[in-house]
Design a protein around this motif. Structure first.
Motif, PDB file in Angstrom:
ATOM      1  N   ARG A  66       0.779  -1.288   0.063  1.00  0.00           N
ATOM      2  CA  ARG A  66       0.070  -0.001   0.014  1.00  0.00           C
ATOM      3  C   ARG A  66       0.921   1.284   0.024  1.00  0.00           C
ATOM      4  NH1 ARG A  66      -5.001  -0.680   2.332  1.00  0.00           N
ATOM      5  NH2 ARG A  66      -4.220  -2.052   3.876  1.00  0.00           N
ATOM      6  N   SER A  67       1.829   1.167   0.948  1.00  0.00           N
ATOM      7  CA  SER A  67       2.683   2.322   0.822  1.00  0.00           C
ATOM      8  C   SER A  67       3.512   2.588  -0.519  1.00  0.00           C
ATOM      9  CB  SER A  67       3.818   2.288   2.153  1.00  0.00           C
ATOM     10  OG  SER A  67       4.528   1.346   1.943  1.00  0.00           O
ATOM     11  N   VAL A  68       3.977   1.554  -1.090  1.00  0.00           N
ATOM     12  CA  VAL A  68       4.717   1.756  -2.350  1.00  0.00           C
ATOM     13  C   VAL A  68       3.792   2.320  -3.396  1.00  0.00           C
ATOM     14  CG1 VAL A  68       6.072   0.555  -4.013  1.00  0.00           C
ATOM     15  CG2 VAL A  68       6.480  -0.004  -1.402  1.00  0.00           C
ATOM     16  N   ASN A  69       2.621   1.740  -3.376  1.00  0.00           N
ATOM     17  CA  ASN A  69       1.571   2.129  -4.388  1.00  0.00           C
ATOM     18  C   ASN A  69       1.079   3.486  -4.278  1.00  0.00           C
ATOM     19  OD1 ASN A  69      -1.815   2.047  -4.667  1.00  0.00           O
ATOM     20  ND2 ASN A  69      -0.547   1.487  -6.432  1.00  0.00           N
ATOM     21  N   GLY A  70       1.311   3.988  -3.094  1.00  0.00           N
ATOM     22  CA  GLY A  70       0.938   5.324  -2.682  1.00  0.00           C
ATOM     23  C   GLY A  70       1.815   6.351  -3.407  1.00  0.00           C
ATOM     24  N   ARG A  71       3.191   5.806  -3.049  1.00  0.00           N
ATOM     25  CA  ARG A  71       4.087   6.900  -3.345  1.00  0.00           C
ATOM     26  C   ARG A  71       4.122   6.825  -5.104  1.00  0.00           C
ATOM     27  NH1 ARG A  71       8.898   4.720   0.444  1.00  0.00           N
ATOM     28  NH2 ARG A  71       8.021   5.289   2.432  1.00  0.00           N
ATOM     29  N   LEU A  72       3.969   5.708  -5.609  1.00  0.00           N
ATOM     30  CA  LEU A  72       4.003   6.023  -7.161  1.00  0.00           C
ATOM     31  C   LEU A  72       2.829   6.665  -7.808  1.00  0.00           C
ATOM     32  CD1 LEU A  72       5.317   4.897  -9.860  1.00  0.00           C
ATOM     33  CD2 LEU A  72       3.519   2.929  -9.781  1.00  0.00           C
ATOM     34  N   ALA A  73       1.528   6.575  -6.957  1.00  0.00           N
ATOM     35  CA  ALA A  73       0.406   7.265  -7.665  1.00  0.00           C
ATOM     36  C   ALA A  73       0.403   8.492  -7.444  1.00  0.00           C
ATOM     37  CB  ALA A  73      -0.933   6.574  -6.849  1.00  0.00           C
ATOM     38  N   ALA A  74       1.071   8.955  -6.624  1.00  0.00           N
ATOM     39  CA  ALA A  74       1.298  10.454  -6.495  1.00  0.00           C
ATOM     40  C   ALA A  74       2.163  11.155  -7.342  1.00  0.00           C
ATOM     41  CB  ALA A  74       1.916  10.767  -4.953  1.00  0.00           C
ATOM     42  N   HIS A  75       2.963  10.319  -8.233  1.00  0.00           N
ATOM     43  CA  HIS A  75       3.904  10.863  -9.157  1.00  0.00           C
ATOM     44  C   HIS A  75       3.534  10.194 -10.529  1.00  0.00           C
ATOM     45  CE1 HIS A  75       6.056  11.099  -5.332  1.00  0.00           C
ATOM     46  NE2 HIS A  75       6.633  12.167  -5.901  1.00  0.00           N
ATOM     47  N   PRO A  76       2.793  11.063 -11.414  1.00  0.00           N
ATOM     48  CA  PRO A  76       2.384  10.587 -12.781  1.00  0.00           C
ATOM     49  C   PRO A  76       3.458  10.444 -13.738  1.00  0.00           C
ATOM     50  CG  PRO A  76       0.865  12.373 -12.014  1.00  0.00           C
ATOM     51  CD  PRO A  76       1.726  12.160 -11.078  1.00  0.00           C
ATOM     52  N   VAL A  77       4.538  11.371 -13.574  1.00  0.00           N
ATOM     53  CA  VAL A  77       5.836  11.093 -14.159  1.00  0.00           C
ATOM     54  C   VAL A  77       6.187   9.793 -14.094  1.00  0.00           C
ATOM     55  CG1 VAL A  77       7.917  12.140 -14.902  1.00  0.00           C
ATOM     56  CG2 VAL A  77       6.118  13.722 -14.294  1.00  0.00           C
ATOM     57  N   ALA A  82       6.242   3.047 -15.640  1.00  0.00           N
ATOM     58  CA  ALA A  82       5.868   2.115 -14.832  1.00  0.00           C
ATOM     59  C   ALA A  82       4.725   1.257 -15.571  1.00  0.00           C
ATOM     60  CB  ALA A  82       5.394   2.213 -13.589  1.00  0.00           C
ATOM     61  N   VAL A  83       4.054   1.818 -16.125  1.00  0.00           N
ATOM     62  CA  VAL A  83       2.704   1.128 -16.810  1.00  0.00           C
ATOM     63  C   VAL A  83       3.419   0.541 -18.259  1.00  0.00           C
ATOM     64  CG1 VAL A  83       0.550   1.188 -18.008  1.00  0.00           C
ATOM     65  CG2 VAL A  83       1.148   2.412 -15.882  1.00  0.00           C
ATOM     66  N   TYR A  84       4.355   1.292 -18.708  1.00  0.00           N
ATOM     67  CA  TYR A  84       4.713   0.837 -20.070  1.00  0.00           C
ATOM     68  C   TYR A  84       5.800  -0.425 -19.875  1.00  0.00           C
ATOM     69  CZ  TYR A  84       4.049   4.498 -23.477  1.00  0.00           C
ATOM     70  OH  TYR A  84       3.449   5.555 -24.346  1.00  0.00           O
ATOM     71  N   LEU A  85       6.201  -0.487 -18.655  1.00  0.00           N
ATOM     72  CA  LEU A  85       7.321  -1.589 -18.485  1.00  0.00           C
ATOM     73  C   LEU A  85       6.238  -2.546 -17.880  1.00  0.00           C
ATOM     74  CD1 LEU A  85       9.732  -3.142 -17.697  1.00  0.00           C
ATOM     75  CD2 LEU A  85       9.694  -2.064 -15.185  1.00  0.00           C
ATOM     76  N   TYR A  86       5.307  -2.462 -17.438  1.00  0.00           N
ATOM     77  CA  TYR A  86       4.255  -3.608 -17.084  1.00  0.00           C
ATOM     78  C   TYR A  86       3.628  -4.320 -18.355  1.00  0.00           C
ATOM     79  CZ  TYR A  86       0.403  -6.123 -14.676  1.00  0.00           C
ATOM     80  OH  TYR A  86      -0.236  -7.024 -14.101  1.00  0.00           O
ATOM     81  N   ALA A 204       9.775  -4.252  -8.334  1.00  0.00           N
ATOM     82  CA  ALA A 204       9.453  -2.891  -7.728  1.00  0.00           C
ATOM     83  C   ALA A 204       8.183  -2.367  -8.446  1.00  0.00           C
ATOM     84  CB  ALA A 204      10.748  -1.717  -7.835  1.00  0.00           C
ATOM     85  N   ASP A 205       8.143  -2.660  -9.911  1.00  0.00           N
ATOM     86  CA  ASP A 205       6.972  -2.169 -10.625  1.00  0.00           C
ATOM     87  C   ASP A 205       5.980  -2.845 -10.150  1.00  0.00           C
ATOM     88  OD1 ASP A 205       6.650  -0.701 -13.490  1.00  0.00           O
ATOM     89  OD2 ASP A 205       5.612  -2.648 -13.568  1.00  0.00           O
ATOM     90  N   VAL A 206       5.875  -4.090 -10.111  1.00  0.00           N
ATOM     91  CA  VAL A 206       4.624  -4.872  -9.702  1.00  0.00           C
ATOM     92  C   VAL A 206       4.013  -4.394  -8.432  1.00  0.00           C
ATOM     93  CG1 VAL A 206       5.023  -6.643 -11.375  1.00  0.00           C
ATOM     94  CG2 VAL A 206       5.803  -7.096  -9.199  1.00  0.00           C
ATOM     95  N   LEU A 207       4.771  -4.243  -7.517  1.00  0.00           N
ATOM     96  CA  LEU A 207       4.422  -3.718  -6.096  1.00  0.00           C
ATOM     97  C   LEU A 207       3.904  -2.388  -6.266  1.00  0.00           C
ATOM     98  CD1 LEU A 207       7.482  -4.961  -3.754  1.00  0.00           C
ATOM     99  CD2 LEU A 207       5.035  -5.876  -3.918  1.00  0.00           C
ATOM    100  N   ALA A 208       4.623  -1.526  -6.959  1.00  0.00           N
ATOM    101  CA  ALA A 208       4.223  -0.175  -6.904  1.00  0.00           C
ATOM    102  C   ALA A 208       2.892   0.068  -7.698  1.00  0.00           C
ATOM    103  CB  ALA A 208       5.198   0.643  -7.615  1.00  0.00           C
ATOM    104  N   THR A 209       2.575  -0.796  -8.736  1.00  0.00           N
ATOM    105  CA  THR A 209       1.282  -0.524  -9.434  1.00  0.00           C
ATOM    106  C   THR A 209       0.306  -1.450  -8.834  1.00  0.00           C
ATOM    107  OG1 THR A 209       1.989  -2.616 -10.906  1.00  0.00           O
ATOM    108  CG2 THR A 209       2.511  -0.460 -11.687  1.00  0.00           C
TER     109      THR A 209
END
Length: 262
Positions: A66-77, A82-86, A204-209
């Protein structure tokens, strides 16, 4: 030109015939995709398993999704790459497979067997333990892939099957690293180690997304390890079988000639 033509239908330089290999791989991937789509349909069980997994992670203090996801979601750049990689990681998988086939025939069969073993072994896990991903099971989790989906397909924002455990995004990236490491460890050992950065980035990508849990990643590592062992055993069995056939071919004429002597 004749050599290239022969390579399409015959084994050359230790490599399988190109057309035969391509056909078999395509058929196998289609079969795997069909079987994969048929498992993990029980949403209630998948949700219950996700809650149990969250409890286990919380007990050992590794519930960081949840914490990692929140950090990524707060930064659209950062979210868009991250979505391209996924979404496009499979391009790397295909590229590594072709590269090993063309440039490193000595390890191709081994890494290909490992890939097939991973697909065979993961399906029973998906069937026995369906798992809802964090983006649907964790309250407050942001579905980053759906928000910035490069393909803009609304139907993909809800899954039709629940197969988060183990993560095959991480699994395939681990396979890529293993294949590159196997090919380069003898000649370029430092570069071979760099390949392992890819699965770390994917983890890191799958956790953050919010697509996978920490224990999903641990499951992917276990899957690769077991698959490497299974592929090694498979390779030994194939070698013994080939050796047995070659031995029988060389001994049979001698036996026959001795039997026909007056």
């Amino acid at each position: 030109m004749r050599i290239r033509g022969n390579a399409l239908i015959r084994s050359v330089g230790g490599r399988p015939a190109v057309l035969v290999e391509l056909t078999l791989l395509l058929l196998w991937f289609v079969l795997f995709a069909r079987l994969d789509a048929a498992v993990g349909k029980d949403f209630a069980t998948a949700h219950a398993n996700a809650l149990a997994l969250q409890s286990a992670e919380h007990a050992v203090h590794i519930d960081i999704e949840r914490s990692v996801n929140g950090r990524l979601a707060a930064h659209p750049v950062l979210s868009q790459p991250a979505v391209y990689l996924y979404r496009l990681y499979y391009v790397v998988v295909a590229g590594v497979l072709v590269w090993v086939f063309v440039r490193h025939a000595d390890v191709y069969r081994r890494v290909r067997r490992t890939m097939i073993a991973m697909m065979v072994l993961v399906l029973p896990v998906y069937w026995a333990v369906p798992m809802s991903p964090p983006r649907f099971a964790l309250p407050g989790a942001v579905d980053v892939v759906a928000r910035y989906d490069i393909f803009d397909v609304d139907s993909w924002t809800r899954p039709t099957h629940y197969t988060a455990m183990p993560s095959m995004h991480v699994g395939w990236s681990l396979w890529c690293a293993y294949a590159v490491w196997s090919a380069l460890r003898g000649t370029r050992p430092r570069l071979a180690l760099v390949a392992w950065l890819f699965p770390l980035l994917m983890a890191a990508d799958v956790l953050a997304t919010a697509n996978h849990y920490v224990l999903d990643i641990a499951g992917s590592v276990t899957l690769l390890a077991v698959s490497v062992v299974a592929a090694a055993l498979w390779g030994r069995w194939m070698s013994r079988r080939r050796h047995s056939r070659e031995t029988s071919r060389t001994t049979t004429p001698t036996t026959l000639s001795r039997g026909t002597n007056p």
